[in-house]
Scaffold this active site. Sequence first.
Site, PDB file in Angstrom:
ATOM      1  N   CYS A 220      14.710 -30.290  30.021  1.00 14.55           N
ATOM      2  CA  CYS A 220      14.576 -29.279  28.969  1.00 14.55           C
ATOM      3  C   CYS A 220      13.363 -28.397  29.262  1.00 14.55           C
ATOM      4  O   CYS A 220      12.336 -28.876  29.744  1.00 14.55           O
ATOM      5  CB  CYS A 220      14.395 -29.953  27.616  1.00 14.55           C
ATOM      6  SG  CYS A 220      15.853 -30.811  26.995  1.00 14.55           S
TER       7      CYS A 220
ATOM      8  N   HIS B 150      13.709 -35.944  31.139  1.00 17.88           N
ATOM      9  CA  HIS B 150      13.336 -35.162  29.970  1.00 17.88           C
ATOM     10  C   HIS B 150      12.194 -34.221  30.339  1.00 17.88           C
ATOM     11  O   HIS B 150      11.396 -34.502  31.237  1.00 17.88           O
ATOM     12  CB  HIS B 150      12.868 -36.074  28.836  1.00 17.88           C
ATOM     13  CG  HIS B 150      13.945 -36.946  28.290  1.00 17.88           C
ATOM     14  ND1 HIS B 150      14.949 -36.467  27.495  1.00 17.88           N
ATOM     15  CD2 HIS B 150      14.174 -38.282  28.425  1.00 17.88           C
ATOM     16  CE1 HIS B 150      15.751 -37.457  27.144  1.00 17.88           C
ATOM     17  NE2 HIS B 150      15.312 -38.564  27.706  1.00 17.88           N
TER      18      HIS B 150
END
Length: 504
Positions: free
Chosen positions: A210, A168
Site C-alpha cells: 500500500c 504491507h
Amino acid sequence: MVAAGTRWALLFFIIIPLLSFMVGSEKIIIRGASKVTEFIHGDGDGDGKRWAVLVAGSRGYDNYRHQADVCHAYQILKKGGLKDENIVVFMYDDIAFDVNNPRPGILINKPNGNDVYNGVPKDYTGDNCTVDNLFAVILGNKTALTGGSGKVVDSAPNDHIFIYYSDHGSAGVVGMPFGDDLYANDLIDVLKKKHHSKTYKSMVIYVEACESGSMFEGLLPSNLSIYAVTASNAVENSWGTYCPGHYPYPPPDYDTCLGDLFSISWMEDRFYIYISIICSSSSNLFNIFFLFFFNFQLLYSDLHDLRKETLKKQYQVVRRRTAVDNFDRSHVMQYGDKKLSQNPVFVYMGTNPDNQNFTLTPQYYTSSSFSWSVVNQRDASLLHFWLKYHKAPRGSTEKAEAGKKLRDIISHTRHVDRSINQITKILFGDKKASQILTLIRPSSQPLVDDWSCLKMLVKAYEKRCGQLSWYGKKYTRAIANMCNAGVRVEQMIEASTQACMLYG
C-alpha cells in the site's frame, strides 16, 4: 431460466465462433525466435551476471500471500536461468508448515496452482529477516550481516540487479518480519551507496505494498541507473487477490488470500472470455464445458519469451490489469531512470527456454482482462480471522480463539483511530486537525522534510500507545504532516500520553 435447448444453441452459435476467432486471431502470433534479437540481447553471460533479492516483509498465516508471491518469483527466476548463488531470499518462513496450512510444506500463488515453495533458498529467515541484513545484502557487505546464509549481492560493474518486495506498506514505510521497519529515505541512501560503489550496470525494483509510490516519489533520482515500479501511487492501497469469497476463488480449504494483484499481474497475465448470464443459469455439464474451453490464460513471466518483452510492455499490461480492469483499483507507477524500461525483461529475470518461440503483437498490450474481485491489503487479515471464526464449530476451542483474535483486531483498529485523532486535536485544535490528517503533498515532494523526526514521532507514539501494526501504519502520512508542521518529540510524547490515557 434459460432452457437446455437454448443453452446449447447459444453454445453453438456464440461460443464456438468466439473460439474460432481466438484461435485465428491476429492478436496471438507464435513464430520462431529472431536471430537478430538473439544476437543483440545475447544470453546474458557476456554482459554481466544477473542478481536478485526477493523480500517477503510479513509473517503470520493471514499474510500467506506475501511469501507465496516471493516463492513464485523465485521459481520464475530459477527457470529463467538465474543460479541460486545469485538469488537472495528474505522470508520469515512460518507459512508452509503453519498448522493452518491445509497442504503442509506447499505454497500456491493461485487457485489450483503448482507448489512454489519447493527449492526456495532459506537465506534470511526468522529473526534474521531484518532491514539491516537487507541493506548489507544489497551493498554486498558480508561483515555487516548478523545470521543467515551469508549470501550477498557481490555484483560487478556490468551486472544487473532485480529487487522484488511484497508486504504491507504505508506512507514512506514498508514492513519487515523482524525488527525495525524499512523507511524510504534509508532505502534511497543505500541505493545511492550502491551506485557510488560502481558495482552494477542497472537495477530494477518492484514493490508490492500500500502507498508504495511514496517509497520513491520525490526521492529516487533518475541518474542512478535504477528503474522502480510500484503497485500503487503514494496515496493508494494495493490489493490482495485469490481471496476466499472473491472470484477467482481459492480452493475451499484455504481461508486466506493466495496472492497480490500487482504481483500476480507481473508474474502472470491472463484474460478471460466470460458470459455471466449463460454461466449463472447453466447446468454443471455446461459449466465444465465452458470453463474447459474459455479459461484462456496468457501467463506473463511464466509463459512469455522475455527476450522480446520489454519492461515497458510488462508495465503497460500490469498497469491496465491493476487499474483499468478492476473496479477497486490502484495505479501502478514508474520512478527513477525510465529509459531502462526499454530493456528486455530477460536482462533481469532471464527466460524459460521452453518459451523461446512465444511472442505477442502490440495489440495484446491494450486488450482487456477479465475483472475479478480483490481485497484491500489492510482488510485481508480481518477477512482471514473472520472466516476462521465463521467456519469453526460452535462451542469449540478453535472458535473461541478465533473470536478472541477477531475482537482483538477490531479493538486495536478502534484504539489507533481514536488515539491518532485525539493526538492531532491536542496538537492542532479541532479545526486544523482534519487538515493534518488528510494533507497530501505535491507529487514532486517527498513525504517529509525530516525523516528523523518521522521516526522519532512514530516511536514516541508506540512507546505510549502501543504498536501501530499493519493497520495503524496508515497514519504515517499524518505523523509526517506533524513533522512538516514543526511538532517536536516532546510535544508528541505529551499528546500521546494524554490521548492514550483516555483511550488506552
